[in-house]
Design a protein around this motif. Structure first.
Motif, short mmCIF file in Angstrom:
data_model
loop_
_atom_site.label_atom_id
_atom_site.label_comp_id
_atom_site.label_asym_id
_atom_site.label_seq_id
_atom_site.Cartn_x
_atom_site.Cartn_y
_atom_site.Cartn_z
N TYR A 179 -8.48 -1.68 -5.31
CA TYR A 179 -7.20 -2.16 -4.79
C TYR A 179 -7.43 -2.70 -3.40
N ARG A 219 -0.22 5.28 -7.93
CA ARG A 219 -1.52 5.62 -8.51
C ARG A 219 -2.63 5.09 -7.60
N GLU A 220 -3.82 5.68 -7.76
CA GLU A 220 -4.91 5.28 -6.88
C GLU A 220 -6.17 4.89 -7.65
N VAL A 221 -7.13 4.35 -6.91
CA VAL A 221 -8.39 3.91 -7.53
C VAL A 221 -9.04 5.08 -8.26
N LEU A 234 2.29 2.37 -3.47
CA LEU A 234 1.43 2.75 -4.61
C LEU A 234 1.67 4.20 -5.03
N ASP A 239 -7.81 6.20 -11.20
CA ASP A 239 -6.83 6.73 -12.17
C ASP A 239 -6.90 5.97 -13.48
N THR A 293 0.82 -1.21 0.00
CA THR A 293 0.00 0.00 0.00
C THR A 293 0.87 1.27 0.00
#
Lengths: 351, 580
Positions: free
Chosen positions: A105, A71-73, A69, A75, A66
């Motif tokens: 994720y 990039r995130e949800v 990361l 993107d 985690t």
């Protein structure tokens, strides 16, 4: 008693609402003319999901992932974009293997949507866009004849109407379908032979309208690549006189068929529409309606089965019928002026 | 209900696919009774408000009785007045609404999914897909499929309490993905009824994404099944969704202190109650409702119970099952061809409220009713292994009473034909009593009982239910026409007589409704009358009924002559024996 309504009228202002199951994009403008196959709206939701094992790719535990990361949800990613980066003793990076959108994720696992599931809505009739329902669809309208039936194979299409000569006297035979032009919509009485459907297929017709169909051909008709509408039901019944008269007056004209399945839950009935501008217009009656004096009805049982008559009495007391049952009944005046008693349940209003 | 909370009068509304029924329960001689009944077409659909059909049913009720529940403008009089006008409460059961599109997720077909199917088939749900854990091997494809199916309800089941959690965790992850993808307007309700250890995880992951209901595991261990909490949750979801999708439903159930529920769950409650109440007799109870839209079967003992709904037309007209056509043809007491029969049944399926007016049509429909009963009993036995029905044997267990309802039964020209449809359909063994629920109030009592427990008890004991008759089934392998049972009949205030029952025969003993009789059953060696084995007899005290006592010695399974003429003759002869 509330009974089914089946339309069979030479002129009406027809309106049909066509809506997507969830929000999308309406592709038509108000006033635009449409054909049955035209896509009028579409919606897309993420699809073609691939799961990326980020933890495994970086060689670390899911809990550690985690913090790595980048990039995130939500993107959008292009192929090669860095999704996660591990920067300690042995730095490693995890790149997007393909274009897509991160939709989830959890615990080192990432879900990437790499495509979409598209839902398209077709017009299923000839008509004009009368109204836009933002994000969902349209209201289509048409002035013309409409005839509804009881069974459809789920397809829609349009073509030039050809009424078979012997539509009244005897079942359709394959020989009646010789040397037809392609793209016709054929209308006839009863279809009791599979060869008739084979001949329709060979002739590449655009649609088939039948008074009735033999039950053993239901599966075959369901699999035809063109729309098939059964107007009266299953058996060997010819086209009802009122329907025949409407079809006769429009033979050679362009018509559209929406052979949707009869759906009591959503008030949908298979139907054909024929654009025209006749003056005498009938009002919309809905899918079902309370039976009333003066209603024009089709009889679905008894010696006058399939005839259209007028309700002259709704008999208060339950009536005795030959099989020993007592049922709510109505007195129907037929075109011959004869009056017949029929169970109210066995009437459909014709409007 | 007055200020002290005492119930004086209750209106029951049962909204079916074809008809809406109104029943008025009031107090007579200090006991609740069904005082009046009315019926009208259901006003379901976009063009209607549900209340208009309900209003018409109330008008019908009022016009047939002295009960006064409506104001001149058609509004319901509420609350109840001391003068006897109006009602305190309304109870609404519904079976005519659209079935919710349901996806079932579980682990194994023979374990959790089997129980999940039983849950789905007991409620107004339409199963659009069912997945076991092998589907998890291709997650991408699975997610696409779940999204494309537009479910209104997703039921996640599986795992015994305390068992392995891995696969259920995987299902939760998939479901989470699906819920993220689906637009807000189309998010399904989610019901979790699996391994209790995962409840917290389910809540943590799925609650933020959808309306989630967590209920106890429907299969907490291999030998235990408990559908009731899940059924109760499904009922709430169905009622919630109907309030949005059925015009007028919300208005109907939010006034006058209404309670509302699904007909199937209400029946399930009643069956559980009756099953337990019957514990002393060691017999189960069975209810079958043959309405225009569906067949509903409920059965229960003091330990087990279940309910199942099957569509009345079972795939027609789309797919015609040859086995069904053969069966219906065989049981049709008229000379009709298979072709005529297929036409009749397919057309009937297109127009569900159709009623035959001719002899042949009625004969076909009554034969099809036998098929509906057998198919539903067969499928019920698949879902509930304790239910002792076998296709080639019949209903071998002891169920008494059998409570039957539905317009095909109540509109039958004679009680004898109604009785025959039920006996031929169920093929019961031993001794049972057939009761006709002419007003279809049994499920309503189940719903009302949640508010006023005494009402169902008192109404069940009243004359609202009609005792059709007692059925005695001696089963023997003796040759045709051999005596297999002697019956001594002792009537209250009447003369006594003896009856010899021959193998292969069907007999009727007339016992009027206001009389009770004592029967002494003396089976021959090799004959089983349900008293504990072959040759074992006993005494029975039975109430009278319109059909009295029917002794069905035709054998199990029932067999019909091959020859069409003889077969029709036999079917008609049986009708004559039971009064035509």
């Amino acid at each position: 008693m509330i009974v089914d309504v089946v339309r069979a009228t030479s002129c009406a202002e027809i309106e049909r609402v066509r809506k997507l199951p969830f929000p999308g994009q309406v592709l038509m403008e108000k006033g635009k003319e449409v054909n049955p196959q035209d896509v009028i709206a579409e919606a897309q939701v993420p699809g073609k999901i691939i799961m990326l094992d980020i933890a495994k790719g970086l060689g670390i535990s899911p809990d550690e992932t985690t913090s790595c990361l980048i990039r995130e949800v939500g993107d959008n990613l292009e192929e090669g974009d860095i999704i996660a980066q591990y920067e300690k003793t042995l730095p490693r990076i995890f790149r997007a293997p393909i274009n897509g959108k991160i939709i989830n994720y959890y615990q080192g696992q990432m879900a990437l949507s790499t495509g979409t599931i598209k839902t398209q809505l077709t017009a299923n009739m000839i008509g004009t866009v009368k109204e836009i329902i933002p994000e969902y669809g349209v209201v289509l309208s048409l002035r013309g004849s409409v005839i509804q039936g009881f069974w459809g194979n789920g397809l829609a299409g349009s073509g030039i109407l050809k009424l078979l000569d012997a539509s009244q006297d005897k079942p359709i035979s394959a020989s009646m379908l010789r040397d037809l032009l392609a793209d016709l919509i054929i209308a006839g009485g009863a279809c009791v032979e599979g060869e008739v459907l084979d001949a329709c297929l060979e002739n590449e017709i655009s649609g088939l309208i039948l008074g009735s169909l033999s039950p053993d051909l239901i599966q075959k008709a369901a699999g035809m690549p063109f729309p098939v509408v059964i107007l009266q039901g299953f058996g060997e019944d010819a086209l009802a006189q009122d329907v025949l008269e409407i079809l006769q007056s429009h033979s050679g004209e362009k018509i559209s068929l929406n052979a949707c399945k009869l759906d009591h839950a959503n008030d949908e009935r298979p139907e054909l529409v024929i654009p025209n501008d006749e003056e005498k217009e009938t009002r919309e009656l809905g899918f079902r309606k309370k039976l009333e004096l003066g209603d024009r009805v089709r009889l679905m049982s008894g010696k006058a089965k399939n005839q259209v008559g007028k309700v002259v009495e709704l008999i208060e007391e339950d009536q005795f019928f030959e099989n020993g049952t007592f049922l709510p009944a109505a007195l129907i005046k037929l075109p011959s002026l004869e009056k017949v008693k029929v169970p109210q349940s066995n009437l459909v209003i014709v409007g | 209900m007055d200020h002290q909370g005492v119930l004086h009068a209750l209106l029951g509304l049962d909204i079916g696919f074809i008809n809406t029924r109104a029943s008025y329960f009031g107090i007579l001689e200090e006991k609740f009774k069904l005082e009046a009944f009315g019926r009208a077409s259901s006003s379901l659909g976009k063009d209607f408000q549900l209340g208009s059909g309900a209003g018409a049913a109330m008008q019908d009720l009022q016009s047939r009785s002295d009960v006064h529940i409506l104001k001149p403008n058609g509004e319901l009089i509420w609350p109840f007045y001391e003068t006897g006008l109006g009602v305190d409460h309304i109870a609404v059961t519904i079976s005519g609404g659209p079935k919710l599109r349901t996806v079932l997720l579980g682990l194994t077909d023979s374990g959790s999914l089997k129980v999940g199917h039983a849950l789905v088939e007991s409620m107004p749900l339409a199963l659009v897909a069912s997945y076991n854990l092998t589907a998890l091997s291709n997650e991408a494809e699975l997610v696409d499929a779940l999204v494309s199916q537009h479910p209104e309800l997703v039921i996640l089941v599986g795992g015994e309490n305390g068992g392995d959690e891995r696969h259920l965790r995987a299902w939760i992850d998939v479901l989470k993905l699906v819920l993220r993808i689906l637009p807000d307007e189309n998010k399904p309700d989610v019901l979790y009824a699996g391994n209790v250890l995962l409840e917290e995880r389910v809540k943590r992951h799925l609650e933020p994404l959808a309306d989630l209901t967590v209920v106890p595991n429907i299969r907490p261990d291999q030998d235990e099944i408990d559908l009731v909490p899940a059924q109760a949750a499904v009922e709430k979801i169905v009622v919630k969704r109907y309030q949005k999708s059925i015009p007028g439903f919300k208005a109907l159930i939010t006034k006058s202190k209404s309670i509302a529920g699904t007909k199937s769950f209400a029946l399930s409650r009643m069956i559980r109650y009756l099953g337990r109440a019957n514990a002393k007799t060691r017999k189960g109870v069975l209810a079958i409702d043959l309405s225009g839209g569906s067949t509903m079967l409920g059965a229960g003992t003091d330990e087990d119970s279940g309910v199942m709904i099957q569509p009345a037309w079972d795939g027609l007209p789309g797919s015609i099952d040859i086995g069904m056509i053969d069966f219906v043809h065989q049981w049709t007491a008229a000379s009709v061809t298979r072709k005529d029969m297929s036409e009749f049944l397919c057309n009937h399926a297109l127009l569900p409220n159709f009623v035959p007016e001719d002899i042949d049509g009625l004969a076909i429909l009554q034969a099809y009713t036998r098929y509906r009963i057998r198919q539903t009993a067969h499928r019920f036995a698949k879902n509930f292994s304790w239910f002792p029905y076998k296709q080639k044997k019949g209903l071998a267990g002891s169920f008494e009473p059998v409570i039957a309802s539905g317009s095909i039964l109540t509109q039958s020209p004679s009680d004898g034909r109604t009785m025959l449809m039920l006996i031929d359909g169920l093929e019961p063994w031993g001794v049972t009593t057939i009761v006709l629920d002419r007003y279809q109030i049994l499920p309503m009592l189940g719903l009302v009982g949640t508010q006023e427990p005494v009402l169902p008890v008192q109404v069940l004991g009243s004359d609202a239910f009609e005792n059709l008759g007692t059925v005695i089934v001696p089963v023997s392998s003796a040759p045709e026409d051999e005596v297999i049972l002697n019956v001594k009949v002792k009537m209250d205030g009447g003369k006594d007589y003896d009856v010899e029952v021959l193998q292969g025969s069907l007999k009727r003993l007339v016992i009027p409704s206001d009389v009770t009789a004592e029967l002494s059953l003396e089976p021959m060696i090799g004959t089983d009358v349900g008293f504990g084995g072959q040759g074992v007899g006993g005494r029975l005290k039975i109430p009278g009924g319109s059909m009295g006592v029917v002794i069905d010695a035709r054998g199990r399974p029932l067999r019909l002559p091959e020859d069409d003429e003889k077969r029709i003759e036999e079917l008609k002869r049986w009708q004559v024996v039971l009064g035509g």
